[in-house]
Write an enzyme that holds these catalytic residues in place. Structure first.
Site, PDB file in Angstrom:
ATOM      1  N   ASP A 164      29.601   8.460  46.416  1.00 60.13           N
ATOM      2  CA  ASP A 164      29.383   7.034  46.618  1.00 60.13           C
ATOM      3  C   ASP A 164      28.212   6.726  47.541  1.00 60.13           C
ATOM      4  OD1 ASP A 164      30.687   4.967  49.009  1.00 60.13           O
ATOM      5  OD2 ASP A 164      30.170   4.141  47.052  1.00 60.13           O
ATOM      6  N   ASP A 173      29.002   9.910  52.208  1.00 58.67           N
ATOM      7  CA  ASP A 173      30.185  10.762  52.256  1.00 58.67           C
ATOM      8  C   ASP A 173      30.349  11.475  50.917  1.00 58.67           C
ATOM      9  OD1 ASP A 173      30.994   8.762  50.555  1.00 58.67           O
ATOM     10  OD2 ASP A 173      32.299   7.774  52.014  1.00 58.67           O
ATOM     11  N   TYR A 207      38.032   0.114  51.607  1.00 60.55           N
ATOM     12  CA  TYR A 207      36.668   0.480  51.233  1.00 60.55           C
ATOM     13  C   TYR A 207      36.080  -0.414  50.144  1.00 60.55           C
ATOM     14  CZ  TYR A 207      37.656   4.329  54.272  1.00 60.55           C
ATOM     15  OH  TYR A 207      37.996   5.057  55.372  1.00 60.55           O
ATOM     16  N   GLU A 213      23.108   3.896  56.142  1.00 56.44           N
ATOM     17  CA  GLU A 213      23.787   4.588  55.045  1.00 56.44           C
ATOM     18  C   GLU A 213      23.321   4.033  53.698  1.00 56.44           C
ATOM     19  OE1 GLU A 213      28.179   6.296  53.882  1.00 56.44           O
ATOM     20  OE2 GLU A 213      28.083   4.459  55.081  1.00 56.44           O
TER      21      GLU A 213
END
Length: 561
Positions: free
Chosen positions: A103, A106, A254, A534
């Site tokens: 994704d 991670d 999430y 990220e």
């Protein structure tokens, strides 16, 4: 007589000068229009023209992030610090879920945003495949798409079963290791008739349907397979209604879904384009459209909200299939709402959103000037002035909606804008009406370019938010694989030193579109600052789509079939 003759001569020269001035002005406006459009509003839309090098270079870089995110047995791997990983994913339940893409930074595989990634990437290829091909990037885009759809096919082993997550995020986020070295358990989550997930099943149906069009001419058997899965998944989603994040509360942290109506309409729209079966068009224009379309209320396109994308996609029918659209009031409402979305983006529109990064700097400057602390002004006021002056020349600003993943909304919005501008161009639609003002296709394209250029370095930080592009970009991307040397002997618990390291990442996450700036246009380049540093695959999909649309001035196809 002589005076009259002389006067007439002056008047004649005056007329000539006026005519030349008008011609020069018209020529200037034409050239300006061409400049703004990156090649001009071509009177006769045609094949791709010359590639704009900046966007071509950026597209090649952006596509590389998909290779970095690939899970499974890698084929023709060009990323030296990546290797095979997650080869056992799904084996506990006799399914092969080794492919797909991680994704973000991670090692989770979240089905909802991954399916959205595939749908957007398919849409980009369908609209701008010719442009991608001219830049030598079409094969790369199709390869990345197939890597995801191969996974999605395997994740749908039965008509009413869909695996929607691989890995436990609580366990996964307690580790800092390379994907090649993962040893933690990778449990699966599925939706089914007793645990429905209309939103994720419908988004996966949209991904399958749109991808079936991408592969229709090059791999007809695979295209048919994808279309079969799309139809089954849509029926499952529609027959067993329920939000997956209500059925499975642990996923809410999430990728919590705020509703499934938009995904049902989105999937049906893609199935209509893939099949030309009017049953699907009736679905979106009938009672389901009345219930879920939210006509007249523009929103922001994202992995959770498909409505703006849906409205633009259905506008395609209005632009290019007048026989179908003529007698449909619902299709007119979709296009009208798409126009409202576009009007909200154009900075000079009466209905333009004020959610732009430039606003806070004008406020901050004038607020600061009202303070009595002159010494402090001398010390830090110049920075406010510099950035405010930057925005005088760059009045578009960056669309800004959220602290987290700030670039998602502006880039997704710009992607829709460039598509809509090309619908206008191809159909020779001259004007977009925003209340009392009108705008052209080139105005929309100029907005789209402003957002892309901001990402590529035309911003107050003078840095590129696309890793690997330009001379200055993030060195501390929040990405495990990029942060850990390939020869490091670390595991889940011992790899944290690489997160905390003050050294730049040893591996460059080429093509990563990082989260982006704060509203005040600052950016803190730190691995621990996941809010800003990220990247994600779904952001990569929209930047690939945007750059593909900006590669060159050309038309879009009037039908995907």
């Amino acid at each position: 007589m002589g005076k009259e003759k002389k006067s007439g001569g002056c008047f004649g020269w005056f007329i000539v000068i006026v005519i030349l001035g008008v011609v020069a002005l018209a020529l200037g406006l034409t050239l300006r229009k061409k400049f703004d459009h990156g090649g001009g509003d071509s009177p006769v839309p045609g094949p791709p023209g010359a590639i704009t090098k900046k966007y071509g270079d950026a597209l090649k870089i952006a596509l590389q992030f998909f290779d970095i995110q690939k899970s499974g047995k890698l084929v023709d791997n060009d990323i030296p610090w990546r290797g095979d990983s997650a080869l056992q994913d799904g084996k506990d339940e006799d399914v092969d879920l080794s492919k797909g893409m991680y994704d973000a930074g991670d090692h989770m595989k979240f089905g909802f945003p991954m399916a959205y990634t595939a749908t957007v990437l398919s849409w980009a290829i369908l609209e701008y495949g010719d442009q991608m091909n001219a830049a030598g990037q079409l094969d790369s885009a199709k390869d990345s798409l197939k890597w995801i759809t191969d996974y999605l096919v395997n994740a749908h082993p039965k008509p009413n079963v869909l695996y929607i997550q691989v890995g436990d995020p609580d366990v996964d986020h307690k580790c800092w290791d390379r994907p090649e070295d993962m040893s933690e358990k990778r449990p699966l989550i599925q939706v089914n008739t007793s645990t429905p997930g209309t939103d994720v099943a419908a988004e996966t149906a949209a991904a399958m349907a749109s991808a079936s069009l991408v592969f229709k001419s090059s791999n007809s058997a695979y295209s048919s397979l994808l279309l079969r899965h799309a139809k089954e998944l849509f029926k499952f989603a529609d027959d067993y209604r329920g939000s997956y994040s209500q059925s499975i509360p642990q996923v809410q942290t999430y990728y919590n879904s705020t509703g499934y109506g938009d995904e049902l309409l989105w999937a049906a729209s893609w199935l209509y384009h893939a099949t030309r079966d009017h049953t699907y068009l009736d679905y979106v224009t009938g009672s389901n459209g009345e219930t879920y379309a939210n006509w007249g209320s523009p929103t922001w396109f994202s992995w959770d909200d498909k409505l703006p994308g849906l409205q633009v996609l259905l506008s395609r029918v209005s632009f290019f299939d007048s026989k179908v659209a003529m007698n449909s009031e619902s299709l007119k409402k979709y296009r009208k709402t798409a126009e409202a979305v576009m009007c909200g983006l154009l900075p000079k529109s009466p209905t333009a959103t004020l959610s732009r990064t430039r606003s806070i700097y004008f406020f901050s400057l004038f607020h600061f000037l009202n303070l009595a602390w002159f010494v402090s002004f001398i010390r830090v006021g110049w920075e406010f002035l510099r950035i405010s002056l930057y925005h005088v020349d760059n009045t578009d600003g960056l669309i800004w909606i959220s602290d987290w993943n700030a670039l998602q909304h502006p880039i997704a919005s710009a992607f829709l804008a460039v598509i809509y501008s090309d619908y206008m161009l191809t159909s020779r639609t001259q004007k977009l009406h925003c209340d009392s003002d009108t705008f052209s296709a080139s105005d929309l394209r100029k907005f789209a370019m402003s957002q892309a250029n901001y990402v590529l370095g035309d911003n107050p930080m003078k840095m590129s938010y696309l890793v690997g592009y330009g001379d200055k970009y993030s060195q501390y991307v929040h990405h495990r694989g990029a942060s850990i040397p390939t020869d490091s002997d670390t595991n889940c618990s011992t790899g944290w030193k690489w997160l905390e390291s003050e050294d730049p990442n040893p591996n460059v996450a080429t093509g990563a579109l990082v989260g982006g700036p704060f509203l005040n246009e600052s950016y803190v380049d730190s691995r621990n600052n996941s809010m800003q540093t990220e990247p994600s695959t779904y952001n990569s999909a929209v930047i690939v789509g945007l750059l593909s649309g900006l590669l060159t001035s050309s038309s879009v196809v009037t039908s995907f079939i």
